[in-house]
Design a protein around this motif. Structure first.
Motif, PDB file in Angstrom:
ATOM      1  N   GLY A 181       0.786  -1.226   0.000  1.00 30.55           N
ATOM      2  CA  GLY A 181       0.000   0.000   0.000  1.00 30.55           C
ATOM      3  C   GLY A 181       0.815   1.270   0.000  1.00 30.55           C
ATOM      4  O   GLY A 181       0.262   2.361  -0.176  1.00 30.55           O
ATOM      5  N   SER A 182       2.117   1.185   0.222  1.00 33.70           N
ATOM      6  CA  SER A 182       2.954   2.388   0.195  1.00 33.70           C
ATOM      7  C   SER A 182       3.104   2.897  -1.228  1.00 33.70           C
ATOM      8  O   SER A 182       2.874   2.167  -2.208  1.00 33.70           O
ATOM      9  CB  SER A 182       4.327   2.094   0.800  1.00 33.70           C
ATOM     10  N   LEU A 183       3.495   4.156  -1.346  1.00 30.67           N
ATOM     11  CA  LEU A 183       3.646   4.796  -2.653  1.00 30.67           C
ATOM     12  C   LEU A 183       5.126   5.029  -2.933  1.00 30.67           C
ATOM     13  O   LEU A 183       5.833   5.655  -2.134  1.00 30.67           O
ATOM     14  CB  LEU A 183       2.897   6.128  -2.701  1.00 30.67           C
ATOM     15  N   LEU A 184       5.589   4.540  -4.066  1.00 27.62           N
ATOM     16  CA  LEU A 184       6.958   4.765  -4.531  1.00 27.62           C
ATOM     17  C   LEU A 184       6.914   5.833  -5.612  1.00 27.62           C
ATOM     18  O   LEU A 184       6.101   5.756  -6.547  1.00 27.62           O
ATOM     19  CB  LEU A 184       7.543   3.471  -5.097  1.00 27.62           C
ATOM     20  N   ARG A 185       7.770   6.807  -5.469  1.00 32.57           N
ATOM     21  CA  ARG A 185       7.834   7.890  -6.463  1.00 32.57           C
ATOM     22  C   ARG A 185       9.282   8.073  -6.893  1.00 32.57           C
ATOM     23  O   ARG A 185      10.193   8.097  -6.056  1.00 32.57           O
ATOM     24  CB  ARG A 185       7.290   9.185  -5.871  1.00 32.57           C
ATOM     25  N   ILE A 186       9.496   8.169  -8.200  1.00 31.87           N
ATOM     26  CA  ILE A 186      10.828   8.453  -8.743  1.00 31.87           C
ATOM     27  C   ILE A 186      10.740   9.705  -9.602  1.00 31.87           C
ATOM     28  O   ILE A 186       9.972   9.753 -10.583  1.00 31.87           O
ATOM     29  CB  ILE A 186      11.374   7.275  -9.570  1.00 31.87           C
ATOM     30  N   ASP A 187      11.480  10.731  -9.193  1.00 32.25           N
ATOM     31  CA  ASP A 187      11.619  11.953  -9.987  1.00 32.25           C
ATOM     32  C   ASP A 187      12.945  11.867 -10.708  1.00 32.25           C
ATOM     33  O   ASP A 187      14.002  11.697 -10.067  1.00 32.25           O
ATOM     34  CB  ASP A 187      11.587  13.186  -9.083  1.00 32.25           C
ATOM     35  N   LEU A 188      12.920  11.996 -12.012  1.00 33.39           N
ATOM     36  CA  LEU A 188      14.113  11.774 -12.832  1.00 33.39           C
ATOM     37  C   LEU A 188      14.295  12.919 -13.814  1.00 33.39           C
ATOM     38  O   LEU A 188      13.357  13.272 -14.544  1.00 33.39           O
ATOM     39  CB  LEU A 188      13.961  10.456 -13.608  1.00 33.39           C
ATOM     40  N   ASN A 189      15.487  13.485 -13.825  1.00 35.94           N
ATOM     41  CA  ASN A 189      15.827  14.531 -14.785  1.00 35.94           C
ATOM     42  C   ASN A 189      17.130  14.142 -15.465  1.00 35.94           C
ATOM     43  O   ASN A 189      18.200  14.216 -14.859  1.00 35.94           O
ATOM     44  CB  ASN A 189      15.964  15.887 -14.097  1.00 35.94           C
ATOM     45  N   LEU A 190      17.049  13.716 -16.709  1.00 37.48           N
ATOM     46  CA  LEU A 190      18.234  13.315 -17.463  1.00 37.48           C
ATOM     47  C   LEU A 190      18.783  14.457 -18.314  1.00 37.48           C
ATOM     48  O   LEU A 190      19.735  14.252 -19.067  1.00 37.48           O
ATOM     49  CB  LEU A 190      17.904  12.113 -18.359  1.00 37.48           C
ATOM     50  N   SER A 191      18.207  15.621 -18.203  1.00 34.19           N
ATOM     51  CA  SER A 191      18.656  16.758 -18.998  1.00 34.19           C
ATOM     52  C   SER A 191      19.679  17.587 -18.228  1.00 34.19           C
ATOM     53  O   SER A 191      19.901  17.386 -17.031  1.00 34.19           O
ATOM     54  CB  SER A 191      17.463  17.643 -19.366  1.00 34.19           C
ATOM     55  N   ASP A 192      20.286  18.541 -18.914  1.00 35.44           N
ATOM     56  CA  ASP A 192      21.294  19.403 -18.284  1.00 35.44           C
ATOM     57  C   ASP A 192      20.693  20.698 -17.772  1.00 35.44           C
ATOM     58  O   ASP A 192      21.418  21.631 -17.426  1.00 35.44           O
ATOM     59  CB  ASP A 192      22.428  19.699 -19.260  1.00 35.44           C
ATOM     60  N   LYS A 193      19.360  20.753 -17.669  1.00 30.64           N
ATOM     61  CA  LYS A 193      18.682  21.964 -17.217  1.00 30.64           C
ATOM     62  C   LYS A 193      17.816  21.647 -15.999  1.00 30.64           C
ATOM     63  O   LYS A 193      17.224  20.568 -15.912  1.00 30.64           O
ATOM     64  CB  LYS A 193      17.807  22.544 -18.326  1.00 30.64           C
ATOM     65  N   PRO A 194      17.723  22.574 -15.053  1.00 30.96           N
ATOM     66  CA  PRO A 194      16.818  22.355 -13.918  1.00 30.96           C
ATOM     67  C   PRO A 194      15.362  22.384 -14.379  1.00 30.96           C
ATOM     68  O   PRO A 194      15.033  23.012 -15.390  1.00 30.96           O
ATOM     69  CB  PRO A 194      17.130  23.519 -12.984  1.00 30.96           C
ATOM     70  N   VAL A 195      14.523  21.714 -13.645  1.00 27.11           N
ATOM     71  CA  VAL A 195      13.120  21.582 -14.009  1.00 27.11           C
ATOM     72  C   VAL A 195      12.270  21.973 -12.808  1.00 27.11           C
ATOM     73  O   VAL A 195      12.557  21.568 -11.674  1.00 27.11           O
ATOM     74  CB  VAL A 195      12.800  20.134 -14.435  1.00 27.11           C
ATOM     75  N   VAL A 196      11.229  22.736 -13.056  1.00 26.62           N
ATOM     76  CA  VAL A 196      10.322  23.129 -11.979  1.00 26.62           C
ATOM     77  C   VAL A 196       9.504  21.927 -11.542  1.00 26.62           C
ATOM     78  O   VAL A 196       8.860  21.266 -12.365  1.00 26.62           O
ATOM     79  CB  VAL A 196       9.393  24.270 -12.436  1.00 26.62           C
ATOM     80  N   VAL A 212      14.291   9.473  -5.234  1.00 18.25           N
ATOM     81  CA  VAL A 212      13.411   8.327  -5.004  1.00 18.25           C
ATOM     82  C   VAL A 212      12.845   8.449  -3.598  1.00 18.25           C
ATOM     83  O   VAL A 212      13.591   8.596  -2.626  1.00 18.25           O
ATOM     84  CB  VAL A 212      14.174   6.998  -5.153  1.00 18.25           C
ATOM     85  N   SER A 213      11.521   8.379  -3.501  1.00 18.05           N
ATOM     86  CA  SER A 213      10.884   8.557  -2.201  1.00 18.05           C
ATOM     87  C   SER A 213       9.773   7.548  -1.997  1.00 18.05           C
ATOM     88  O   SER A 213       9.214   7.008  -2.957  1.00 18.05           O
ATOM     89  CB  SER A 213      10.334   9.984  -2.069  1.00 18.05           C
ATOM     90  N   LEU A 214       9.461   7.290  -0.737  1.00 21.90           N
ATOM     91  CA  LEU A 214       8.391   6.372  -0.351  1.00 21.90           C
ATOM     92  C   LEU A 214       7.446   7.093   0.594  1.00 21.90           C
ATOM     93  O   LEU A 214       7.874   7.851   1.481  1.00 21.90           O
ATOM     94  CB  LEU A 214       8.958   5.140   0.350  1.00 21.90           C
ATOM     95  N   THR A 215       6.173   6.860   0.400  1.00 26.95           N
ATOM     96  CA  THR A 215       5.150   7.384   1.294  1.00 26.95           C
ATOM     97  C   THR A 215       4.451   6.208   1.933  1.00 26.95           C
ATOM     98  O   THR A 215       3.887   5.358   1.237  1.00 26.95           O
ATOM     99  CB  THR A 215       4.127   8.240   0.524  1.00 26.95           C
ATOM    100  N   ALA A 216       4.516   6.129   3.238  1.00 25.11           N
ATOM    101  CA  ALA A 216       3.913   4.999   3.934  1.00 25.11           C
ATOM    102  C   ALA A 216       2.402   5.058   3.810  1.00 25.11           C
ATOM    103  O   ALA A 216       1.778   6.135   3.799  1.00 25.11           O
ATOM    104  CB  ALA A 216       4.327   5.009   5.401  1.00 25.11           C
ATOM    105  N   ALA A 217       1.798   3.876   3.714  1.00 24.36           N
ATOM    106  CA  ALA A 217       0.350   3.779   3.642  1.00 24.36           C
ATOM    107  C   ALA A 217      -0.198   3.428   5.011  1.00 24.36           C
ATOM    108  O   ALA A 217       0.508   2.903   5.884  1.00 24.36           O
ATOM    109  CB  ALA A 217      -0.056   2.711   2.626  1.00 24.36           C
ATOM    110  N   ALA A 218      -1.483   3.720   5.224  1.00 23.24           N
ATOM    111  CA  ALA A 218      -2.140   3.261   6.437  1.00 23.24           C
ATOM    112  C   ALA A 218      -2.169   1.746   6.425  1.00 23.24           C
ATOM    113  O   ALA A 218      -2.139   1.120   5.362  1.00 23.24           O
ATOM    114  CB  ALA A 218      -3.554   3.830   6.495  1.00 23.24           C
ATOM    115  N   PRO A 219      -2.194   1.115   7.600  1.00 26.01           N
ATOM    116  CA  PRO A 219      -2.241  -0.350   7.627  1.00 26.01           C
ATOM    117  C   PRO A 219      -3.387  -0.886   6.777  1.00 26.01           C
ATOM    118  O   PRO A 219      -4.508  -0.362   6.822  1.00 26.01           O
ATOM    119  CB  PRO A 219      -2.449  -0.663   9.117  1.00 26.01           C
TER     120      PRO A 219
END
Length: 598
Positions: A534-549, A582-589
């Motif tokens: 039930g937890s949420l896995l999130r991956i934010d990925l920037n393969l470019s040479d520019k910052p991204v909002v 890479v981040s994880l958000t815990a889910a309720a039981p």
């Protein structure tokens, strides 16, 4: 022995006891067949129904033999269990029970634990030499090694896809017992062993089937290698099904990877193959079946196969990392970031979409779990099919490659590495063979002509600089240095990421499903999955040479960031260049089903 009607005999030389062997050859185009022993004995085989020739003879393990066809030609056993050297030499009777297994209780590992390390046995020095790397790989976090094809091929060096005797381990790599010792030793380290098998064609040198068993082929259907194998023939089906079962039962491989199944013109064979394997393997064992399939048949992954090598994911990432759009990368040149997002959220990029040749390819795959897809940044094909075999470490920005590595090793898809990735190996992996004469010339020219579609090799003089596949030096140049510094930053990155994977991701891959992926900018995506707990896995990925909002999820726990302190920038609304977060958000039981509540 009177003629009797059998659906099929077991192919090859099968030991009946310590002193006796039954030889069975399917040769419907032969009039007379005999077994010619190396000591000079000639034993006529007795004709049976449906083109079979069979005899029971006093022949112990180690007996060397060939078949004589119509008194005209001597050939190896197409189901030879071992060769006394090359494909043209004697076959050897093998006792399948001779090896004393030390880890006979090994049952394999669940698929969700798979972290696969593909390797070429010859490049590492043979079966025994591979063993020297097992302890390190297990400590790194690898859970299975995958051997490129080892079926007997002509010569002593080859990628393995030109094999002609699929039952015989390549003699230049070692004996059947040495292969079993490698597998046994791997199991002792907690490593599974997968074998890449080729059931779509036979190699061109040493294949004598056209002389005495034309029924192996269907001349009305063709593949890139010639007439298709005719899987409508029961004898042919059994030849390959028995082969798969031999590797899994006798050698105790933990899985098979089926090469280019799109070139198998009888889809029902693939269904029967998986069904027979699942029926005959102890259900307590974990046996992995994966495919390479350009047709992206999602339906096949619901018919006994665990996963497909996802070339789509690799190709989209490769375009973003290198900017290359030649040849087949042209299919990913337009909107590569959107294609990567589709891969992360739905599995395949091509799900009926039209490719550069105007053909629709693939089936919808969004309903499949992430673990149905094997993701990789490199493999033997994607490195070795380059003219000079360059690895990504020479083609991509080092920080972009590290960010992509985080995606590879921390997404809930199944990660595959190629030997040397963990050291950012500098050695290339080139296409190599050991053919001779006219065939060597054909292979050399064919290899160079393959690159005519690439702008850099449009000039024939430039193509002449492409390494000769048959040169010994081409092989030597392809041997990676796996004794590199384990304290190196890239090695430690792999170790860190795999530790995180095993602790935070692997236990929750079963039941995981994608929640979508969003394009942030060219080269930048954010992807989310709900894991099995039930937890949420999130991956934010920037393969470019520019910052991204972009902004983080407020209640998420960061488990990995590259470069360091990326989270500080993200909290300010900026995803740094060449960044992976890479981040994880815990889910309720999770509540149990109603019927199980106390």
């Amino acid at each position: 022995m009177p003629l009797r009607s059998f659906e099929t005999w077991p192919h090859g030389a099968i030991m009946l006891d310590a002193e006796h062997t039954r030889f069975a050859l399917w040769a419907p185009d032969a009039f007379f067949v005999s077994v010619e022993l190396e000591d000079g004995q000639s034993l006529p085989l007795l004709p049976q129904a449906d083109g079979w020739f069979v005899i029971k003879a006093r022949c112990p393990a180690g007996t060397r033999y060939r078949y004589n066809i119509d008194g005209e030609i001597e050939v190896p056993d197409p189901a030879s269990r071992a060769q006394a050297g090359d494909v043209h030499q004697h076959s050897i009777v093998v006792d399948p029970l001779a090896y004393d297994w030390q880890h006979s209780q090994w049952l394999g590992r669940p698929w969700n634990e798979a972290v696969i390390y593909e390797l070429h046995v010859g490049a590492l020095g043979g079966f025994s030499a591979v063993e020297a790397h097992l302890a390190r790989l297990a400590e790194l976090g690898v859970t299975a090694i995958e051997l490129m094809p080892i079926a007997q091929f002509p010569g002593d060096r080859n990628w393995g896809y030109d094999g002609v005797l699929p039952y015989a381990p390549q003699a230049s790599y070692g004996t059947p017992e040495q292969l079993k010792h490698l597998i046994d030793t791997a199991h002792g380290h907690g490593l599974g062993v997968i074998l890449d098998v080729v059931y779509n064609h036979f190699g061109p040198d040493g294949n004598y089937l056209h002389r005495y068993a034309k029924g192996f082929f269907n001349e009305d259907k063709h593949t890139p290698w010639g007439a298709a194998i005719d899987f409508q023939r029961r004898e042919v089906r059994e030849f390959f099904i028995e082969n798969a079962l031999m590797w899994l039962l006798e050698y105790r491989f933990d899985g098979l990877r089926f090469d280019a199944v799109h070139a198998i013109k009888s889809p029902d064979f693939l269904q029967e193959l998986a069904q027979r394997i699942r029926q005959q393997i102890d259900p307590a064992r974990h046996v992995w079946l994966t495919v390479e399939n350009e047709h992206n048949q999602a339906s096949l992954l619901q018919e006994g196969y665990d996963a497909q090598w996802n070339d789509d994911g690799h190709n989209a990432l490769h375009v973003l990392l290198t900017g290359e759009t030649d040849a087949y990368y042209a299919d990913y040149a337009d909107n590569p970031t959107e294609k990567l997002a589709r891969c992360l959220s739905q599995g395949f990029v091509f799900q009926g979409h039209t490719n550069r040749e105007g053909e629709a390819r693939g089936e919808p795959s969004g309903h499949l779990p992430p673990s149905a897809f094997v993701l990789f940044l490199q493999n033997h094909d994607q490195i070795g099919n380059r003219a000079f075999g360059e690895r990504l470490a020479r083609l991509a920005h080092p920080d972009a490659l590290k960010a992509a590595t985080a995606l590879l090793l921390l997404s809930p898809m199944i990660p595959l590495m190629f030997m040397g990735d963990e050291f950012a190996a500098e050695q290339p992996f080139l296409f190599f063979t050991s053919h001779h004469g006219e065939l060597a010339e054909l292979v050399r020219e064919g290899r160079r002509n393959e690159f005519a579609a690439f702008d850099a090799f449009a000039d024939p003089e430039k193509r002449e600089r492409i390494p000769d596949p048959n040169a010994q030096q081409t092989f030597e140049d392809s041997r990676p240095d796996l004794a590199a510094d384990q304290a190196s930053a890239i090695y430690q990155l792999y170790r860190q990421l795999l530790n995180i994977r095993h602790e935070r991701i692997v236990p929750h891959v079963p039941g995981a499903h994608p929640l979508g992926a969003e394009v942030l900018a060219r080269g930048a995506v954010t992807a989310r999955w709900q894991l099995g707990d039930g937890s949420l896995l999130r991956i934010d990925l920037n393969l470019s040479d520019k910052p991204v909002v972009h902004f983080p999820q407020a209640d998420a726990s960061v488990v990995f960031e590259h470069p360091p302190k990326s989270i500080d920038l993200l909290e300010q609304g900026t995803l740094a260049p060449y960044c992976a977060l890479v981040s994880l958000t815990a889910a309720a039981p999770l509540l149990p089903p109603d019927g199980e509540r106390q």
